[in-house]
Design an enzyme around this catalytic site. Structure first.
Site, PDB file in Angstrom:
ATOM      1  N   ALA A 195       0.827  -1.209   0.000  1.00  0.00           N
ATOM      2  CA  ALA A 195       0.000   0.000   0.000  1.00  0.00           C
ATOM      3  C   ALA A 195       0.863   1.260   0.000  1.00  0.00           C
ATOM      4  O   ALA A 195       0.538   2.249  -0.671  1.00  0.00           O
ATOM      5  CB  ALA A 195      -0.938   0.008   1.208  1.00  0.00           C
ATOM      6  N   GLY A 239       1.946   1.543  -3.475  1.00  0.00           N
ATOM      7  CA  GLY A 239       0.767   1.778  -4.315  1.00  0.00           C
ATOM      8  C   GLY A 239       0.234   3.193  -4.209  1.00  0.00           C
ATOM      9  O   GLY A 239      -0.257   3.756  -5.199  1.00  0.00           O
ATOM     10  N   ASP A 240       0.349   3.789  -3.042  1.00  0.00           N
ATOM     11  CA  ASP A 240      -0.092   5.173  -2.853  1.00  0.00           C
ATOM     12  C   ASP A 240       0.678   6.107  -3.788  1.00  0.00           C
ATOM     13  O   ASP A 240       0.088   6.937  -4.485  1.00  0.00           O
ATOM     14  CB  ASP A 240       0.117   5.576  -1.390  1.00  0.00           C
ATOM     15  CG  ASP A 240      -0.256   7.022  -1.114  1.00  0.00           C
ATOM     16  OD1 ASP A 240      -1.345   7.457  -1.539  1.00  0.00           O
ATOM     17  OD2 ASP A 240       0.550   7.725  -0.477  1.00  0.00           O
ATOM     18  N   ALA A 241       1.977   5.954  -3.838  1.00  0.00           N
ATOM     19  CA  ALA A 241       2.817   6.805  -4.692  1.00  0.00           C
ATOM     20  C   ALA A 241       2.558   6.512  -6.169  1.00  0.00           C
ATOM     21  O   ALA A 241       2.458   7.440  -6.982  1.00  0.00           O
ATOM     22  CB  ALA A 241       4.289   6.592  -4.351  1.00  0.00           C
TER      23      ALA A 241
END
Length: 122
Positions: free
Chosen positions: A15, A18-20
């Protein structure tokens, strides 16, 4: 990166990545739409936040295979210590799972799947 190693990674680590990755894809997607900087920032923020990512999670989760669902559930149920006031705890957990999925796709070089998700979700 080896697919098996990625599938064994912490959901929260996926996560984090994945956020970036999602924010980068959102910036690129809307830049290609020709928006000016003021509008870019506004629309990217609308699509890179826990409430919206929770909605994205609910849209894609039923369509995933069992191994992907297991990874997302691991991320959703991870040991998250703090939660923002801008959303519910469940929305934040679902957003974390969505980000983990994006991280998984990125590490396994499934870039076309990320592009397809953007088409479906936006």
């Amino acid at each position: 990166m080896d697919s098996l190693k990625v599938r064994e990674m912490s959901g929260l680590v996926l996560a984090y990545l994945g956020d970036a990755v999602w924010e980068l894809y959102m910036r690129e997607f809307f830049i290609k739409k020709g928006l000016n900087i003021k509008n870019l920032n506004k629309i990217v923020k609308e699509n890179v936040n826990a409430k919206k990512q929770s909605e994205f999670f609910k849209t894609i989760f039923p369509k995933l295979d069992e191994s992907e669902k297991a990874i997302l559930n691991r991320a959703k149920n991870g040991n998250i210590k703090t939660f923002p006031n801008s959303c519910s705890v469940m929305e934040y957990r679902e957003a974390t799972a969505f980000e983990a999925y994006i991280g998984l796709l990125h590490l396994t070089k499934q870039f076309e799947k990320i592009e397809k998700l953007i088409e479906i979700l936006l």
